[in-house]
Design an enzyme around this catalytic site. Structure first.
Site, PDB file in Angstrom:
ATOM      1  N   ASP A 218       0.850  -1.185   0.000  1.00 57.30           N
ATOM      2  CA  ASP A 218       0.000   0.000   0.000  1.00 57.30           C
ATOM      3  C   ASP A 218       0.888   1.238   0.000  1.00 57.30           C
ATOM      4  OD1 ASP A 218      -2.327   1.726   0.280  1.00 57.30           O
ATOM      5  OD2 ASP A 218      -3.362  -0.052   1.021  1.00 57.30           O
ATOM      6  N   HIS A 288      -2.726   2.934  -4.892  1.00 59.52           N
ATOM      7  CA  HIS A 288      -2.167   2.484  -3.605  1.00 59.52           C
ATOM      8  C   HIS A 288      -0.741   1.957  -3.774  1.00 59.52           C
ATOM      9  CE1 HIS A 288      -5.619   3.033  -0.935  1.00 59.52           C
ATOM     10  NE2 HIS A 288      -6.394   2.621  -1.926  1.00 59.52           N
ATOM     11  N   GLU A 352      -9.709   2.464  -5.698  1.00 61.80           N
ATOM     12  CA  GLU A 352      -9.299   3.842  -5.426  1.00 61.80           C
ATOM     13  C   GLU A 352      -8.078   4.279  -6.235  1.00 61.80           C
ATOM     14  OE1 GLU A 352     -10.894   4.249  -0.862  1.00 61.80           O
ATOM     15  OE2 GLU A 352      -8.872   3.490  -1.120  1.00 61.80           O
ATOM     16  N   PHE A 450     -14.454  -4.065   9.904  1.00 63.80           N
ATOM     17  CA  PHE A 450     -14.208  -4.145  11.342  1.00 63.80           C
ATOM     18  C   PHE A 450     -13.200  -3.092  11.809  1.00 63.80           C
ATOM     19  CE2 PHE A 450     -15.441  -8.970  11.750  1.00 63.80           C
ATOM     20  CZ  PHE A 450     -16.717  -8.652  11.311  1.00 63.80           C
ATOM     21  N   TRP A 500      -8.655  -2.813   8.266  1.00 63.75           N
ATOM     22  CA  TRP A 500      -7.657  -1.852   7.804  1.00 63.75           C
ATOM     23  C   TRP A 500      -7.050  -1.196   9.036  1.00 63.75           C
ATOM     24  CZ3 TRP A 500      -6.753  -2.303   2.771  1.00 63.75           C
ATOM     25  CH2 TRP A 500      -7.780  -2.813   1.960  1.00 63.75           C
TER      26      TRP A 500
HETATM   27  C1  TNX Z   1     -11.006   1.900   1.759  1.00 64.16           C
HETATM   28  S1  TNX Z   1     -11.564  -1.021   1.089  1.00 64.16           S
HETATM   29  C2  TNX Z   1      -9.895   1.259   1.280  1.00 64.16           C
HETATM   30  C3  TNX Z   1      -8.701   1.116   2.137  1.00 64.16           C
HETATM   31  C4  TNX Z   1      -8.885   1.857   3.437  1.00 64.16           C
HETATM   32  C5  TNX Z   1     -10.273   1.612   3.980  1.00 64.16           C
HETATM   33  C6  TNX Z   1     -10.539   2.191   5.320  1.00 64.16           C
HETATM   34  C7  TNX Z   1     -10.617  -0.569  -0.020  1.00 64.16           C
HETATM   35  C8  TNX Z   1     -10.601  -1.416  -1.176  1.00 64.16           C
HETATM   36  N1  TNX Z   1      -9.889   0.561   0.108  1.00 64.16           N
HETATM   37  O1  TNX Z   1      -7.577   1.551   1.436  1.00 64.16           O
HETATM   38  O2  TNX Z   1      -7.921   1.416   4.328  1.00 64.16           O
HETATM   39  O3  TNX Z   1     -11.203   2.133   3.067  1.00 64.16           O
HETATM   40  O4  TNX Z   1     -11.760   1.764   5.847  1.00 64.16           O
END
Ligand code: TNX
Length: 727
Positions: A218, A288, A352, A450, A500
């Site tokens: 990440d 990421h 994202e 969670f 996360w």
């Molecule tokens: C979204 S879930 C993200 C993570 C973050 C998280 C925090 C996802 C695919 N991406 O990068 O850590 O929200 O809740």
């Protein structure tokens, strides 16, 4: 002499009858609840230090687990032997021919025998878990003052009192509802040593899960050794500081990081495999990726320089999709990952990924041209460029006989049907994917994140990312959407919860976030979603809590002490009067609608507790009908300020009317914008005005556009309001 002998005999008999009566009894009311439990009246089976565990060949490791668990809980080590015909004791057998699905098992307990029969070794393992969880656990402090197996010096625990235990005769038939039963963990935002992750694996095994999704890369840290690109871990595994709190502008200067070597990972994979858990590695791409870019800046669109990110959120620095060297890099990484992980699934992320760099990057634009990509009314050319990257990497993975998993964003474009979709932004992505013929794993943030708060009393909780997701909500989740036909529902192969770790820096906190929500998760993974009974579930959680104590697992205990918030406002002119909103709240923060604003209940800390309404991009505009003209001179309301969550109100106006059509303004107030130096929280706002008599009151609250020092600069802030009072 004779009399004394008789008396002694009688006394011994009585004594043994007494102790028999007091023997602890196994209880099959466990989590997850077995599908079928049929007790019968025969004399119970008695487990004691002399009980022998017999196993068929191929089940030696399972037998060892059983011996280990009995030792943990009862304090004695059972002998184990290969299977003999009709032995007395505990018998582990493989009988694939009698089951019609994998991972299934049966337990038959008679006065002389406990027989566990499995469709495969995993089935036997789950039977063993059931037996283990049925065992009575003594209170931790009297019997296990240090650790289950003795003290830290490895000496046996002298305070163990050796006791036998009775198993009521029973037939248990059990099998999982979903094939894919997982949990995820993110060791990137905060590094988690493998010894702790092994404990996480133990927790998964105890809850009958078979998939562990390991998020290995990440923006904030790269965690897996890649031999061809050594800098990924020499440099990319460490960041020189971390933002303090919710993305403010203060940073610590502590170097944070760590990584796993390939050898360590191989050992870890073996550890999980023994517990029938597959590890799915995730390399999150093409977004990421800032930690990788910090090491190899030529792989980005701008060429950098980049740093391993010190903030949370979504970084605009992503892999350059138009650069062949970048594609080669990703292929190499995936190939090494597949050399290490035998998993049939490889997760390639896809979430994202902002496209701002690609829009300006000559290489990405040239690639779009070269591929003949055209935007359409659904997606941009850059969205299709991401599909190209994902599909290309899917081919690399499939060439080695594996399948790719991607986050639901990969549906934006033309992803190939073979990809498994992990639906995290609600269940909509999963529904769409199943309709298109993809297999789907449900992991919606609405029910299975969670990392969110599990209590409304957030002041008493360790700080976390936000949100509100109590165990009840997890337990309610229906993994098979009604919108799908039974045929389409077959594409939902299972579900998982995600942890996360932006705000979770220690393993005890990981456990606290996981337990007991993981118990609700295993119930909905293992059992038929139609059969739910929350109260009975909580009772079963009590026994699990004793096991958690025994293993020193940290867990939240809110379900045992439900808090009833008596947070109400005094009845005022507005309370429960007809109320309308000129514009509806955002769909996900609508709940019962306008009435939330004058039902007398305050909202407490979490903005998604159902007691706040949320608005974004337009004002909260509420009209309350007081039903008859009333004199008033004061309006009061509560609003949230939470800058990390983009919540910041700006201005409020109060208007009154006699006919509900013509309104005149009686008060107005500007709310100063909250800066990073100000604290977040729930704030009360009061407006006093000259006494006025009217039948209708209108309250309009506007929001700011986020300021320059905010990651959401230029976007409208949210407004969250819980209650409006009129006096
Ligand atoms: C979204 S879930 C993200 C993570 C973050 C998280 C925090 C996802 C695919 N991406 O990068 O850590 O929200 O809740």
């Amino acid at each position: 002499m004779k009399k004394t002998f008789l008396f002694l005999c009688l006394a011994t008999l009585l004594l043994s009858a007494c102790t028999k009566e007091q023997l602890p009894v196994a209880n099959y009311d466990i989590i997850p609840r077995p599908k079928e439990v049929r007790l019968n009246e025969e004399k119970p089976f008695e487990l004691g230090p002399k009980t022998i565990v017999y196993y068929e060949s191929g089940l030696q490791r399972e037998a060892q687990f059983l011996v280990e668990y009995v030792n943990d809980i009862m304090g004695y080590v059972l002998q184990m032997q290969e299977y003999q015909s009709q032995p007395d004791g505990i018998v582990l057998k493989l009988v694939p021919e009698v089951f019609d699905q994998t991972e299934a098992y049966e337990i038959n307990i008679t006065p002389k025998q406990v027989e566990i029969r499995g469709a495969d070794a995993a089935g036997v393992f789950y039977g063993i878990q059931t037996l283990r969880k049925s065992l009575p656990v003594s209170p931790i402090d009297s019997r296990h003052p240090t650790s289950p197996r003795g003290n830290d010096m490895g000496e046996p625990n002298s305070q163990f009192s050796i006791v036998n235990c009775q198993f009521p005769c029973v037939t248990i038939k059990d099998y999982p509802t979903f094939n894919y039963r997982g949990m995820h963990l993110d060791p990137c935002r905060h590094f988690i040593p493998l010894d702790s992750v092994k404990v996480y694996i133990d927790m998964l095994a105890m809850h009958n899960m078979n998939q562990f999704h390991f998020h290995l890369s990440d923006d904030q840290g790269w965690r897996i050794e890649i031999k061809k690109y050594p800098e990924l871990t020499e440099m990319g595994a460490y960041r020189n500081g971390t933002v303090i709190g919710h993305n403010g502008n203060l940073y610590d200067t502590i170097c944070h990081g760590g990584f796993y070597t390939q050898d360590e990972l191989r050992d870890f994979i073996e550890y999980a495999a023994e517990r029938h858990i597959n590890i799915i590695p995730e390399i999150d791409l093409p977004g990421h990726m800032q930690a990788a870019l910090a090491c190899y800046p030529q792989l980005g669109c701008t060429g950098g320089p980049y740093e391993v990110w010190k903030r949370w959120g979504v970084s605009e620095e992503v892999l350059c999709a138009g650069n062949e060297e970048t594609m080669q890099f990703v292929e190499d990484v995936l190939n090494e990952v597949m050399d290490v992980f035998p998993s049939p699934y490889i997760h390639i992320g896809g979430d994202e990924c902002p496209k701002v760099r690609w829009e300006k990057c000559p290489k990405c634009q040239a690639k779009i041209k070269e591929l003949g990509i055209k935007k359409d009314d659904k997606f941009s050319a850059e969205d299709y460029l991401q599909s190209y990257v994902m599909n290309r990497m899917a081919k690399v993975v499939e060439a080695r006989g594996r399948r790719v998993i991607g986050w639901d964003e990969i549906l934006e474009g033309n992803v190939s049907e073979s990809a498994i979709i992990m639906s995290w932004r609600g269940t909509e992505g999963g529904i769409e994917a199943a309709r298109k013929g993809h297999d789907v794993i449900m992991a919606p943030s609405s029910h299975l994140y969670f990392d969110y708060y599990q209590s409304e009393d957030i002041a008493s909780e360790p700080m976390c990312i936000g949100g509100y997701l109590p165990v009840e909500r997890v337990y309610e989740f229906q993994p098979l959407p009604e919108e799908l036909t039974p045929e389409q529902q077959k594409h939902i192969i299972g579900l998982q919860a995600n942890i996360w770790t932006e705000y979770i820096a220690h393993f005890w906190h990981v456990q606290y976030m996981a337990l007991p929500r993981m118990e609700a998760l295993t119930e909905i993974q293992w059992n038929n979603p139609q059969e739910r009974d929350f109260e009975a579930f909580v009772e079963r959680c009590r026994h699990m809590a004793q096991l958690y104590d025994l293993y020193h697992y940290t867990y939240a205990d809110h379900i045992f002490n439900p808090q009833v918030w008596a947070d109400t406002v005094e009845a005022n002119l507005a309370t429960r009067k007809p109320i309308t909103l000129r514009q509806q709240p955002a769909e996900q923060y609508t709940y019962e609608g306008a009435v939330v604003l004058n039902d007398g209940n305050l909202g407490r800390g979490a903005y998604n507790s159902g007691r706040w309404l949320g608005f974004c991009g337009y004002p909260m505009d509420a009209v309350i009908d007081l039903e008859q003209p009333a004199e008033m001179q004061h309006v009061r309301f509560h609003a949230l300020t939470n800058k990390g969550a983009w919540i910041n109100p700006s201005q409020v106006k109060v208007l009154v009317s006699d006919d509900g059509e013509n309104f005149r303004e009686v008060a107005q107030k500007d709310i100063p914008i909250s800066t990073w130096a100000d604290s977040d929280g729930i704030f009360a706002y009061e407006l006093d005005f000259e006494p006025v008599k009217a039948k209708y009151v209108e309250v309009i609250i506007t929001g700011y556009d986020l300021p320059e020092d905010h990651s959401g600069f230029g976007y409208p802030a949210w407004i969250f309001v819980d209650e409006i009072e009129v006096w």
